[in-house]
Design a protein around this motif. Sequence first.
Motif, short mmCIF file in Angstrom:
data_model
loop_
_atom_site.label_atom_id
_atom_site.label_comp_id
_atom_site.label_asym_id
_atom_site.label_seq_id
_atom_site.Cartn_x
_atom_site.Cartn_y
_atom_site.Cartn_z
N ALA A 57 14.17 76.86 -11.33
CA ALA A 57 15.66 78.10 -11.25
C ALA A 57 16.32 77.14 -9.71
N LEU A 58 15.75 76.44 -8.87
CA LEU A 58 16.64 76.60 -7.94
C LEU A 58 17.43 75.03 -8.29
N LEU A 59 16.33 74.16 -9.29
CA LEU A 59 16.93 72.83 -9.01
C LEU A 59 18.18 72.95 -10.07
N ASN A 60 17.86 73.63 -11.31
CA ASN A 60 19.05 74.36 -12.32
C ASN A 60 20.32 75.09 -11.97
N MET A 63 22.00 72.44 -10.06
CA MET A 63 23.39 71.53 -10.60
C MET A 63 24.47 72.35 -11.25
N LYS A 64 23.87 73.16 -10.94
CA LYS A 64 25.82 74.63 -12.49
C LYS A 64 27.01 74.78 -11.04
N GLN A 65 26.16 74.06 -9.40
CA GLN A 65 27.35 73.93 -8.61
C GLN A 65 28.45 72.62 -8.29
N LYS A 66 29.51 73.25 -8.37
CA LYS A 66 30.45 71.64 -8.26
C LYS A 66 30.62 70.86 -7.21
N ASP A 67 30.15 70.97 -6.12
CA ASP A 67 29.70 70.01 -5.21
C ASP A 67 28.23 70.36 -5.27
N GLU A 68 26.82 69.34 -5.63
CA GLU A 68 25.92 69.39 -6.08
C GLU A 68 25.22 68.65 -4.31
N ILE A 115 14.52 84.36 -12.99
CA ILE A 115 14.70 83.49 -11.50
C ILE A 115 16.57 83.31 -11.21
N LEU A 116 16.47 82.25 -12.00
CA LEU A 116 18.15 81.76 -12.23
C LEU A 116 19.32 82.78 -12.07
N HIS A 117 18.70 83.91 -13.26
CA HIS A 117 20.03 84.74 -13.37
C HIS A 117 19.79 85.92 -11.93
N ALA A 118 19.06 85.96 -11.17
CA ALA A 118 19.05 86.69 -9.99
C ALA A 118 19.85 86.06 -9.21
N ILE A 119 19.04 84.62 -9.33
CA ILE A 119 20.33 84.00 -8.06
C ILE A 119 21.43 83.74 -8.53
N GLU A 120 22.12 83.88 -9.51
CA GLU A 120 23.42 83.52 -9.90
C GLU A 120 24.22 84.95 -9.48
N ARG A 121 23.09 86.13 -9.97
CA ARG A 121 23.99 87.13 -9.49
C ARG A 121 24.44 87.38 -8.23
N THR A 122 23.20 86.98 -7.21
CA THR A 122 23.04 87.11 -5.81
C THR A 122 23.76 86.16 -5.47
N VAL A 123 23.89 85.11 -5.20
CA VAL A 123 24.57 83.67 -4.13
C VAL A 123 25.88 83.99 -4.91
N SER A 124 27.21 84.09 -4.73
CA SER A 124 28.57 84.27 -5.36
C SER A 124 29.42 82.87 -4.20
N LEU A 125 28.99 81.93 -4.30
CA LEU A 125 30.37 80.74 -4.71
C LEU A 125 30.64 80.42 -5.17
N PRO A 126 32.29 80.42 -4.19
CA PRO A 126 33.14 80.23 -5.23
C PRO A 126 33.67 79.03 -5.59
N GLN A 127 32.61 77.30 -5.60
CA GLN A 127 32.78 76.14 -6.69
C GLN A 127 31.51 76.27 -7.58
N ASN A 128 31.95 77.76 -8.40
CA ASN A 128 30.55 77.43 -9.31
C ASN A 128 31.01 76.68 -10.64
N LYS A 129 30.79 75.78 -11.82
CA LYS A 129 30.31 75.50 -12.31
C LYS A 129 30.09 76.13 -13.74
N ASN A 130 30.57 75.57 -15.14
CA ASN A 130 30.08 76.40 -16.29
C ASN A 130 30.20 78.10 -15.39
N SER A 131 30.32 78.77 -14.55
CA SER A 131 30.06 80.18 -14.67
C SER A 131 30.63 81.14 -15.42
#
Length: 131
Positions: A57-60, A63-68, A115-131
């Motif tokens: 989940a952390l790796l996925n 990988m979705k972040q703009k600046d991996e 787990i992945l959904h919880a991370i995406e819901r909780t950690v709000s980074l401004p540069q997400n790809k595919n959000s």
Amino acid sequence: MIKPLYALLSSLFLILISGCSIEDDKVEVISAEPSDYKIHLYNHLEDHEQANNYLAALLNWKMKQKDEDALSFKESTVRIKDINLNKDDLPALVITKNGKPVEIISGKHSNKEDILHAIERTVSLPQNKNS
């Protein structure tokens, strides 16, 4: 002759026993610090398989972040008494923002997608790809 040998063997035994208890007291930590967040994955030193869903989940998520490359994970160990978890709660993912816990997921049977959904819901980074 027997007393010095007995004393030596007793000393070695005590060293071995105390070394085992020190190792039993430690847990593995994989951590990252994106923005104002701190992400810590705590796991047993002796059993990496239990944390596979968390790691996937952390790796996925990474990988979705703009600046991996800007998001790096570090591996270390801590003593179980230095964290607010019991060994029975491991593996556990703890996300804090500005020093306060905002999400805790624990248990070896946690689903990778949850787990992945919880991370995406909780950690709000401004540069997400595919959000």
